[in-house]
Scaffold this motif. Sequence first.
Motif, short mmCIF file in Angstrom:
data_model
loop_
_atom_site.label_atom_id
_atom_site.label_comp_id
_atom_site.label_asym_id
_atom_site.label_seq_id
_atom_site.Cartn_x
_atom_site.Cartn_y
_atom_site.Cartn_z
N PRO A 10 -1.74 7.91 -0.33
CA PRO A 10 -0.84 8.21 -1.45
C PRO A 10 -0.40 9.67 -1.49
O PRO A 10 0.76 9.97 -1.80
CB PRO A 10 -1.68 7.84 -2.68
CG PRO A 10 -2.61 6.77 -2.18
CD PRO A 10 -2.95 7.18 -0.79
N THR A 11 -1.31 10.59 -1.15
CA THR A 11 -0.94 12.01 -1.13
C THR A 11 0.02 12.30 0.02
O THR A 11 1.01 13.02 -0.15
CB THR A 11 -2.19 12.89 -1.02
OG1 THR A 11 -3.07 12.61 -2.11
CG2 THR A 11 -1.81 14.37 -1.04
N ARG A 14 3.45 11.11 -0.92
CA ARG A 14 4.12 12.01 -1.86
C ARG A 14 4.63 13.27 -1.16
O ARG A 14 5.77 13.70 -1.38
CB ARG A 14 3.17 12.39 -2.99
CG ARG A 14 3.74 13.40 -3.98
CD ARG A 14 2.77 13.69 -5.10
NE ARG A 14 1.48 14.14 -4.63
CZ ARG A 14 1.23 15.39 -4.21
NH1 ARG A 14 2.20 16.29 -4.19
NH2 ARG A 14 0.01 15.72 -3.82
N LYS A 17 7.62 12.34 1.00
CA LYS A 17 8.78 12.00 0.17
C LYS A 17 9.43 13.25 -0.41
O LYS A 17 10.66 13.30 -0.58
CB LYS A 17 8.35 11.05 -0.95
CG LYS A 17 9.52 10.44 -1.71
CD LYS A 17 9.05 9.32 -2.63
CE LYS A 17 10.24 8.68 -3.33
NZ LYS A 17 9.83 7.52 -4.16
N ASP A 18 8.63 14.27 -0.71
CA ASP A 18 9.18 15.52 -1.23
C ASP A 18 9.90 16.33 -0.15
O ASP A 18 10.69 17.22 -0.47
CB ASP A 18 8.06 16.38 -1.83
CG ASP A 18 7.54 15.83 -3.15
OD1 ASP A 18 8.22 14.98 -3.75
OD2 ASP A 18 6.44 16.25 -3.57
N ARG A 185 3.33 0.52 -1.05
CA ARG A 185 4.16 1.60 -0.53
C ARG A 185 4.70 1.31 0.87
O ARG A 185 5.44 2.12 1.43
CB ARG A 185 3.37 2.92 -0.48
CG ARG A 185 2.84 3.39 -1.82
CD ARG A 185 2.05 4.68 -1.68
NE ARG A 185 1.35 4.99 -2.92
CZ ARG A 185 0.15 4.53 -3.23
NH1 ARG A 185 -0.51 3.76 -2.38
NH2 ARG A 185 -0.40 4.84 -4.39
#
Length: 224
Positions: A10-11, A14, A17-18, A185
């Motif tokens: 999950p990290t 993120r 995605k950023d 995801r």
Amino acid sequence: MKGRISVDGPTAFRLIKDAVEVRPSEFTALHALRDGPYALLVAIVLSQNSNDKNSIAAYEDLKRATGLRPSEVLRLGDRLGEVIRRAGMIKQKSEAIMALTRLVLERGEEYLDRAPPDELKAELMKIRGIGPKTIDVFLSLYRRVPVFAVDTHARRIATRWGLVRQGASYEEISRALLEFFGPERADEAHRLLIAFGRKFCKARNPRCDECPLRDYCPSAVQRP
């Protein structure tokens, strides 16, 4: 294997995605999604070993010529290759699209919507030129089945992250990435890895210094 990436899925999701942007104009499957399941599968076939600019152009050429109606695609016959020429590999792709078209005309387009995923995958795998990655992109994006489609970017990144051994099979990589990112995801992570591979984790000269995962990746090249 150098070790495993030292951050959870999950990290990593993120952070990637950023750092990257996923545009429909750069992903043939997203471009075709609104046109229905048959059109989407045709688009994914066209995108095989082709850049998205060319495969989207070929898709639009075919759409103009046939309206992407299976009966009209079948009517093209040997002319299909000329219509989709901008996608490249026209013989293989024409044969695959024609076989897919016959299946849809025989079973109905609703078969792509309603068939159990395992049954649909087995049926599509009988078509020469349609493999597990093509099917998994469709199942993940259109049917929302929790599978992870593996392309060259995903294979390279999963190996560099230490999620799989060098030379791991498609199934091993798919399972490892699905477990790492989580089923919820998987579909978006597939496209994020493509964008991430294009921008940072390149096959040659990866941009490790600029990579958002440089502090966690066991394969990161640290420069003085």
